[in-house]
Design a protein around this motif. Structure first.
Motif, PDB file in Angstrom:
ATOM      1  N   VAL A 138      -1.831  -2.587  -6.847  1.00 25.48           N
ATOM      2  CA  VAL A 138      -2.627  -2.884  -8.034  1.00 25.48           C
ATOM      3  C   VAL A 138      -1.949  -3.973  -8.863  1.00 25.48           C
ATOM      4  O   VAL A 138      -2.604  -4.874  -9.387  1.00 25.48           O
ATOM      5  CB  VAL A 138      -2.841  -1.605  -8.871  1.00 25.48           C
ATOM      6  CG1 VAL A 138      -3.724  -1.905 -10.072  1.00 25.48           C
ATOM      7  CG2 VAL A 138      -3.489  -0.520  -8.015  1.00 25.48           C
ATOM      8  N   LEU A 188      -4.731   2.755  -8.159  1.00 26.64           N
ATOM      9  CA  LEU A 188      -5.080   2.542  -6.752  1.00 26.64           C
ATOM     10  C   LEU A 188      -6.314   3.332  -6.369  1.00 26.64           C
ATOM     11  O   LEU A 188      -7.136   2.866  -5.571  1.00 26.64           O
ATOM     12  CB  LEU A 188      -3.900   2.920  -5.848  1.00 26.64           C
ATOM     13  CG  LEU A 188      -4.118   2.653  -4.349  1.00 26.64           C
ATOM     14  CD1 LEU A 188      -4.396   1.178  -4.095  1.00 26.64           C
ATOM     15  CD2 LEU A 188      -2.923   3.135  -3.548  1.00 26.64           C
ATOM     16  N   GLY A 190       1.428   2.893  -4.022  1.00 28.49           N
ATOM     17  CA  GLY A 190       0.336   1.932  -4.111  1.00 28.49           C
ATOM     18  C   GLY A 190       0.231   1.227  -5.443  1.00 28.49           C
ATOM     19  O   GLY A 190      -0.580   0.304  -5.584  1.00 28.49           O
ATOM     20  N   MET A 233       0.812  -1.208   0.000  1.00 26.41           N
ATOM     21  CA  MET A 233       0.000   0.000   0.000  1.00 26.41           C
ATOM     22  C   MET A 233       0.851   1.266   0.000  1.00 26.41           C
ATOM     23  O   MET A 233       0.425   2.306  -0.509  1.00 26.41           O
ATOM     24  CB  MET A 233      -0.945   0.001   1.201  1.00 26.41           C
ATOM     25  CG  MET A 233      -1.996  -1.097   1.145  1.00 26.41           C
ATOM     26  SD  MET A 233      -3.272  -0.945   2.416  1.00 26.41           S
ATOM     27  CE  MET A 233      -4.197   0.461   1.816  1.00 26.41           C
TER      28      MET A 233
END
Length: 530
Positions: free
Chosen positions: A205, A462, A201, A166
């Protein structure tokens, strides 16, 4: 008088068909309404050039959920997938490598082309194996909230990995774990619309895609490769499954308006005036088409409309389909047909890949493109005349809306740019080229109703993933109008031929209609899952 359906599915793309399957299997009367003459949407086989049949949009199978495949019994229904033993990559026009599916052979190849990274490969692979274990259970589920995702990560022992994904950009992970330019460029797979490598981030994905490729709900990994007869054969098998459940499939039946009474969807009106009633409506159309075209905008809150209008589609692919008199030879693999048996990635340098995305997202035609070449006729000679071949290229990045000019006027310039780049890798390419068709983003919008040519309906960034896909208000597949649901590629977990959005939307409908108990099929706050 015919019995009215319980559920209407708007759109006969593969996700619409998957949704129809699960709804009908539960005992509901289902009718699918497809605007085009053929089912499949972006998953179809077409004779684009006389005698040559192509998978015209989706080119190969790699993310189809094993649970969906097993439930619909697609392999038993005659779907055959040819899985190559290796793909090949040519990086920055210089370094070639064979990306073996066998891990031992791949490690040996990495030791050959990038010995400095060979010892680090095991650690790199471990990250993505753990990511698949972490995110895989989320694919056939409504997307968890951030708190649910953290609780899930704690249950499976991957809290630190989740924080890393993240908070890190994909470039940050690549540069932290791999040293050589060839491996940095090689592992950055052709990522469609993930966005900048440097966005925080972006690694999360990317990990969703890895989970889709590697995780199995059934214990059996779905085959990955070329489908005999083209991608339309996937739809043929799905239609066979639906026919056993008496699902009504209507083609050339465009919907003009979703009908609403009070705050509830009650049916649709077709172009031509016919009205059909149903207590549940499931839309496989793009979110903007569903809410900005098929619904009276006066029925929706202004804030919701602004969110739909603000969905991002910055880049799109180009699709080049070539009718060939023979197989061209790639300089990097002279004398070998290996590039034609699997996917051949023609990639710019690591920095060049980021530059291509930045140029396209700014509305420019990139100087150098990322390409994946596919020759399915090597496996399936029925796709081309005797002695001929079909050769298709998946090409990134194209601006959805060019800053200067329009796609119809830019087509020839773009085609020449693409053909010249291919010729640098395969000097005899044009000599074997009989004819070609280039699909620009505007062509994809016109042919298969993909807004801005975006095959994922909205960008897979994201800000538009997991609990925010495509916007937070739609993340659970329910529209703000009771009885209306979304099942297309714009929903979690995203695009490609996976069937996951169709599966998930159908289960939400069944949950709302009382056919299944809440929380029995999906990840929940207390850890429940199907």
């Amino acid at each position: 008088m015919p019995v009215a359906p319980d559920v209407l599915v708007i759109g006969g793309g593969h996700n619409g068909l998957v949704a129809a399957f699960y709804l009908a299997r539960a005992g509901l009367k289902v009718e699918v309404l497809e605007a085009q003459p053929d089912l499949g949407g972006a998953c179809k086989t077409e004779e684009l050039l006389p005698g040559y049949r192509f998978s015209s949009c989706a080119n190969c199978l790699w993310l189809l959920r094993p649970q969906v495949m097993a439930d619909m019994r697609l392999l038993e229904r005659g779907m055959v997938v040819d899985a190559p033993e290796a793909d090949v990559k040519v990086i920055d026009g210089e370094t070639s490598m064979i990306w073996w599916r066998d891990e031992d052979r791949l490690r040996q190849e990495i030791a050959r082309v990038a010995p400095a990274d060979a010892a680090r490969w095991t650690d790199w692979q471990a990250i993505w194996r753990q990511a698949a274990d972490l995110l895989g259970p989320l694919l056939l589920s409504t997307p968890p909230s951030p708190a649910q995702l953290e609780a899930h990560a704690e249950r499976v022992g991957h809290q630190q990995l989740l924080r890393t994904l993240m908070e890190s950009s994909l470039s940050g992970l690549i540069e932290r774990h791999l040293d050589t330019p060839v491996m940095r460029a090689g592992v950055n797979e052709v990522r469609a619309d993930l966005g900048s490598l440097y966005a925080n981030g972006s690694s999360l994905v990317h990990a969703l895609g890895v989970a889709g490729r590697d995780y199995s709900e059934t214990g059996q990994i779905s085959p990955k490769g070329y489908v005999r007869g083209g991608m339309g054969s996937v739809v043929t098998a799905m239609v066979d499954a639906l026919s056993e459940l008496d699902v009504s499939l209507r083609t050339s039946t465009p919907v003009e308006r979703i009908l609403v009474e009070g705050d509830r969807a009650v049916g649709v009106r077709l172009v031509g005036g016919e009205e059909i009633s149903a207590s549940s409506i499931v839309s496989d159309a793009t979110p903007d088409r569903t809410f900005l075209s098929l619904l009276d905008p006066g029925l929706l809150e202004p804030g919701f409309l602004r969110s739909v209008q603000g969905m991002q589609r910055q880049v799109a692919p180009l699709k080049l389909h070539c009718a060939m008199s023979g197989l061209p030879e790639y300089k990097a693999f002279a004398g070998s047909d290996l590039p034609h048996r699997g996917l051949t990635s023609l990639l710019p340098s690591y920095a060049g890949q980021e530059r291509a995305w930045l140029q396209a997202s700014a509305g420019e035609l990139p100087d150098e493109l990322l390409m994946v070449a596919m020759t399915p006729s090597v496996w399936d000679p029925t796709l081309a005349p005797v002695g001929g071949h079909t050769l298709s290229f998946w090409i990134l990045y194209a601006p959805t809306r060019p800053a200067s000019g329009q796609w119809p006027q830019l087509r020839e310039e773009m085609a020449e740019r693409v053909l010249s780049q291919i010729e640098r890798h395969a000097p005899d390419f044009r000599a074997a080229l009989r004819d070609y068709v280039l699909f620009t983003p505007s062509d994809l919008q016109e042919r298969v109703l993909l807004t801005d040519g975006n095959i994922h309906h909205v960008d897979m960034t994201l800000s538009q993933a997991l609990w925010r896909r495509p916007i937070p208000e739609l993340a659970d597949y329910r529209a703000p109008i009771t009885g209306l649901y979304c099942c297309g590629a714009g929903q979690h977990p995203g695009g490609e031929v996976s069937g996951a959005p169709g599966h998930n939307a159908a289960h939400v409908v069944l949950e709302d209609r009382g056919h299944i108990a809440p929380g029995t099929w999906r990840l929940t706050a207390d850890g429940g899952a199907s």
